[in-house]
Motif scaffolding. Structure first.
Motif, short mmCIF file in Angstrom:
data_model
loop_
_atom_site.label_atom_id
_atom_site.label_comp_id
_atom_site.label_asym_id
_atom_site.label_seq_id
_atom_site.Cartn_x
_atom_site.Cartn_y
_atom_site.Cartn_z
N GLN A 149 47.56 44.35 25.12
CA GLN A 149 49.30 42.95 25.22
C GLN A 149 49.09 41.39 26.10
N HIS A 150 48.11 42.08 26.67
CA HIS A 150 47.88 40.82 27.73
C HIS A 150 45.75 40.82 27.97
N PRO A 151 45.09 40.66 26.52
CA PRO A 151 43.56 40.07 26.81
C PRO A 151 43.38 39.32 27.78
N ASN A 152 44.13 38.33 28.12
CA ASN A 152 43.77 37.43 29.49
C ASN A 152 43.81 38.39 30.94
N LEU A 153 44.62 39.10 30.87
CA LEU A 153 44.48 39.53 32.39
C LEU A 153 42.89 39.53 33.38
N TYR A 154 42.31 40.05 32.76
CA TYR A 154 41.63 40.08 33.18
C TYR A 154 40.98 38.80 34.45
N ARG A 155 41.20 38.00 33.58
CA ARG A 155 40.15 36.98 33.58
C ARG A 155 40.67 35.89 34.51
N VAL A 156 42.29 36.41 34.44
CA VAL A 156 43.01 35.23 35.04
C VAL A 156 43.78 35.98 36.30
N VAL A 157 43.54 36.79 36.89
CA VAL A 157 43.12 37.28 37.56
C VAL A 157 42.46 37.23 38.78
N ARG A 158 41.49 37.95 38.44
CA ARG A 158 39.56 37.39 39.05
C ARG A 158 39.73 36.08 39.59
N GLN A 159 40.09 35.17 38.88
CA GLN A 159 40.00 33.79 39.03
C GLN A 159 41.01 33.40 39.82
N ALA A 160 41.72 34.42 40.56
CA ALA A 160 42.68 33.74 42.22
C ALA A 160 42.03 34.18 43.20
N GLU A 161 41.02 35.04 42.75
CA GLU A 161 40.22 35.17 43.85
C GLU A 161 39.50 33.67 44.45
N PHE A 162 39.61 33.08 44.19
CA PHE A 162 38.97 31.61 44.18
C PHE A 162 39.91 30.30 43.95
N VAL A 163 41.36 30.94 43.28
CA VAL A 163 41.77 29.38 43.66
C VAL A 163 42.98 30.00 44.85
#
Length: 243
Positions: free
Chosen positions: A110-124
Motif C-alpha cells: 500500500q506504501h511503495p515509497n516506504l523504503y525510499r522515504v525512510v532510507r533518505q532520512a539517514e541523510f536528511v
C-alpha cells in the motif's frame, strides 16, 4: 546532512477540515519524496500533488524538512499501530511473528515509497531515521521479553533478536513486494517462519540421505576377509636351551 530535529508536534489542526488538509499534504509529500527524492522535491511539488494552495502549506509546516520528518514518523506510527491491531488475537508468539510479517507485506504494497522515504532520512535527518527503527524495536523487545518470560521463546538478548527479526521482514518485503510482486507470499512466509521457529541447525532432525545410507550399508555384502591375528605367536625354545 541537515539539522537534526526532534519528533514534531502532533497536536495538529483541531478542525476536521484542517485535519483533512494536513493529511492531504502528508500523503502528497510521501509520494513526491519517494518519486523525486528529498533534494529534488519542492514544496510546490507537494502542494500541487495534494491540490492545496502553496501558502496553505506554511499553516501546517514551516519548511520542507519538517514535513519530511513528519512523513517518516507518521509512516512508522501507522505501521506499528496496524501490526499491533493485526496480532491482537494471536494465541502464540509464532502466530504473532507470522501475522506481523504478513501485515508488513500488506503495508509495503500500500506504501511503495516506504523504503525510499525512510532510507533518505539517514541523510536528511539522522535522528528521525534512528527514531523510526528505535520505536519499532522498543515495542518488539517488549513483546519478545514477555514471550521469553512465559517460556515461548528461548532466552537471549531481546534487542539483538528484535533487530534480527526486523531485518528479515525488511529484506523479504523489499525482494518479494517492492521489487517484484509475488502472488505466492505464503511460500515466503513459510520459509521465514521455519527459520524463525527452528533456525538453520539440522541436528536433531532426520537428514534425507541418512535413510539411504543406512539401507545401503545393510544391503552391502559383508567382507569375507579373515581378521588379522593380532596375538604374537608363542616363542619356541631354542635347541640346546636349559629346561
Amino acid at each position: 546532512m541537515n539539522r537534526a530535529s526532534a519528533s514534531p508536534d502532533r497536536s495538529g489542526p483541531v478542525t476536521p477540515r484542517g485535519q483533512r488538509t494536513r493529511a492531504k499534504l502528508l500523503k502528497a509529500a510521501e509520494s513526491v519524496f519517494g518519486e523525486k527524492g528529498y533534494e529534488r522535491a519542492s514544496i510546490a511539488d507537494i502542494t500541487r500533488k495534494g491540490g492545496v494552495a502553496l501558502g496553505t502549506f506554511y499553516v501546517y509546516f514551516p519548511d520542507k524538512q519538517s514535513i519530511f520528518v513528519e512523513v517518516v514518523d507518521e509512516l512508522g506510527t501507522r505501521l506499528r499501530r496496524l501490526i499491533a491491531e493485526s496480532v491482537a488475537d494471536c494465541k502464540s508468539r509464532i502466530d504473532v511473528e507470522r501475522q506481523g510479517l504478513r501485515t508488513f507485506f500488506q503495508f509495503v504494497r500500500q506504501h511503495p515509497n516506504l523504503y525510499r522515504v525512510v532510507r533518505q532520512a539517514e541523510f536528511v535527518d539522522e535522528a528521525c531515521y534512528r527514531r523510526y527503527y528505535d520505536r519499532f524495536a522498543r515495542g518488539y523487545v517488549s513483546g519478545l521479553t514477555r514471550a521469553m518470560e512465559s517460556g515461548e521463546v528461548r532466552r537471549m538478548d531481546p534487542e539483538a533478536l528484535a533487530y534480527c527479526l526486523m531485518g528479515i521482514s525488511d529484506f523479504l518485503g523489499m525482494r518479494w513486494v517492492l521489487w517484484e510482486e509475488d502472488p505466492g507470499l505464503e511460500r515466503v512466509l513459510d520459509t521465514a517462519m521455519t527459520l524463525i521457529s527452528h533456525g538453520l541447525d539440522t541436528r536433531g532432525a532426520p537428514a534425507r540421505n541418512t535413510v539411504k545410507s543406512t539401507a545401503a550399508s545393510k544391503s552391502k555384502p559383508k567382507s569375507k576377509t579373515p581378521k588379522k591375528n593380532t596375538l604374537r605367536p608363542a616363542r619356541r625354545p631354542a635347541r640346546g636351551a636349559r629346561s
